[in-house]
Scaffold this active site. Structure first.
Site, PDB file in Angstrom:
ATOM      1  N   CYS A  44     -49.022  12.940 114.969  1.00  0.00           N
ATOM      2  CA  CYS A  44     -49.020  13.919 116.061  1.00  0.00           C
ATOM      3  C   CYS A  44     -49.289  15.323 115.498  1.00  0.00           C
ATOM      4  O   CYS A  44     -48.948  15.631 114.359  1.00  0.00           O
ATOM      5  CB  CYS A  44     -47.667  13.898 116.773  1.00  0.00           C
ATOM      6  SG  CYS A  44     -47.616  15.004 118.207  1.00  0.00           S
ATOM      7  N   ASP A  46     -47.840  17.929 116.270  1.00  0.00           N
ATOM      8  CA  ASP A  46     -46.599  18.710 116.284  1.00  0.00           C
ATOM      9  C   ASP A  46     -46.342  19.402 114.939  1.00  0.00           C
ATOM     10  O   ASP A  46     -46.382  18.757 113.888  1.00  0.00           O
ATOM     11  CB  ASP A  46     -45.433  17.760 116.613  1.00  0.00           C
ATOM     12  CG  ASP A  46     -44.173  18.508 117.018  1.00  0.00           C
ATOM     13  OD1 ASP A  46     -43.721  19.370 116.228  1.00  0.00           O
ATOM     14  OD2 ASP A  46     -43.649  18.239 118.105  1.00  0.00           O
ATOM     15  N   ARG A  48     -43.789  20.308 113.605  1.00  0.00           N
ATOM     16  CA  ARG A  48     -42.569  19.895 112.893  1.00  0.00           C
ATOM     17  C   ARG A  48     -42.738  18.569 112.154  1.00  0.00           C
ATOM     18  O   ARG A  48     -41.785  18.054 111.566  1.00  0.00           O
ATOM     19  CB  ARG A  48     -41.412  19.797 113.900  1.00  0.00           C
ATOM     20  CG  ARG A  48     -41.095  21.116 114.571  1.00  0.00           C
ATOM     21  CD  ARG A  48     -40.278  20.920 115.816  1.00  0.00           C
ATOM     22  NE  ARG A  48     -41.033  20.193 116.845  1.00  0.00           N
ATOM     23  CZ  ARG A  48     -40.532  19.855 118.042  1.00  0.00           C
ATOM     24  NH1 ARG A  48     -39.278  20.152 118.334  1.00  0.00           N
ATOM     25  NH2 ARG A  48     -41.272  19.215 118.922  1.00  0.00           N
ATOM     26  N   HIS A 100     -43.344  10.210 116.636  1.00  0.00           N
ATOM     27  CA  HIS A 100     -42.068  10.866 116.345  1.00  0.00           C
ATOM     28  C   HIS A 100     -41.214  11.007 117.594  1.00  0.00           C
ATOM     29  O   HIS A 100     -41.722  11.296 118.675  1.00  0.00           O
ATOM     30  CB  HIS A 100     -42.292  12.233 115.682  1.00  0.00           C
ATOM     31  CG  HIS A 100     -42.885  13.267 116.584  1.00  0.00           C
ATOM     32  ND1 HIS A 100     -42.139  14.276 117.156  1.00  0.00           N
ATOM     33  CD2 HIS A 100     -44.151  13.438 117.036  1.00  0.00           C
ATOM     34  CE1 HIS A 100     -42.935  15.027 117.906  1.00  0.00           C
ATOM     35  NE2 HIS A 100     -44.152  14.550 117.851  1.00  0.00           N
ATOM     36  N   CYS A 103     -41.235  13.762 120.930  1.00  0.00           N
ATOM     37  CA  CYS A 103     -42.657  14.122 121.073  1.00  0.00           C
ATOM     38  C   CYS A 103     -42.920  14.712 122.468  1.00  0.00           C
ATOM     39  O   CYS A 103     -42.651  14.063 123.483  1.00  0.00           O
ATOM     40  CB  CYS A 103     -43.518  12.886 120.842  1.00  0.00           C
ATOM     41  SG  CYS A 103     -45.296  13.249 120.917  1.00  0.00           S
TER      42      CYS A 103
HETATM   43 CO    CO Z   1     -45.641  14.803 119.217  1.00  0.00          CO
END
Ligand code: CO
Length: 212
Positions: A44, A46, A48, A100, A103
């Protein structure tokens, strides 16, 4: 105006180069010549979930593709090209789809709301929901339902990787790559191997998508 945070990036880069050269003076010359990663990571976008940091894999070790909610769709030329290149040219031994918990993409897909252009992308997650409708409708706890959809999304995206002719042909010819599903937990930083049975999944996929 460029902020301190912005300028810090280039300061860090200088220090990092100096530090790496001190440990291995030919590092960048070697990397400039070739790459030979064993892993393709599809994760992803993301911020993080940074692929190299959570895996501890070094520069040159990980071929990476990231998008919202780590989706593998057959009409996405980007991810399909990444998979073909990784399999046919880099000859990676492992392909990982890493989802994750927490998400935003999965969360948005579960809402009965429109998000503009994103709806087209999120529809792929809603398709996963439809495939596993009976199981997911059983959940009364929303957080548990989100976590399960995250896991099922990883499984379905692994299947989408296995559906490709590049993966099937290479596996039959070379015995690799194998495909793995991982979950990263934002709450504690833990990386979980879902231990997807690759051979069993491949056999099942080949019943319908056999591309010899
Ligand atoms: Co995500």
């Amino acid at each position: 105006m460029k902020s301190d945070k912005y300028n810090k990036i280039f300061k860090h880069n200088k220090d990092w180069v100096a530090n790496r050269i001190q440990k291995d003076k030919d590092l960048f010359e070697k990397l400039n010549e070739d790459q030979n990663p064993d892993f393709l990571y599809i994760g992803c976008s993301d911020s993080r979930v940074p692929a190299n940091i959570i895996t501890g894999l070094d520069i040159g070790d990980l071929f990476v593709h990231r998008n919202i909610a780590n989706l593998v769709t057959n009409n996405d030329l980007n991810v399909m090209s990444v998979i073909q290149y990784a399999v046919d040219f880099l000859k990676v031994k492992h392909i990982v789809v890493c989802g994750h918990y927490g998400c935003g993409g999965i969360h948005a897909a579960l809402q009965q709301d429109s998000f503009g252009l994103l709806d087209n992308w999120l529809r792929n997650i809603r398709d996963v929901y439809r495939i596993h409708f009976n199981e997911l409708e059983e959940f009364t706890d929303q957080d548990k339902k989100l976590r399960r959809l995250t896991e099922l999304n990883v499984v379905e995206q692994c299947i989408n990787v296995i559906k490709t002719s590049y993966v099937q042909k290479s596996y039959i010819k070379n015995g690799f790559p194998t495909v793995h599903g991982w979950i990263y937990d934002l709450k504690n930083g833990e990386l979980i191997d879902m231990n997807i049975d690759f051979k069993k999944t491949l056999k099942k996929v080949q019943l319908v998508y056999n591309l010899k």
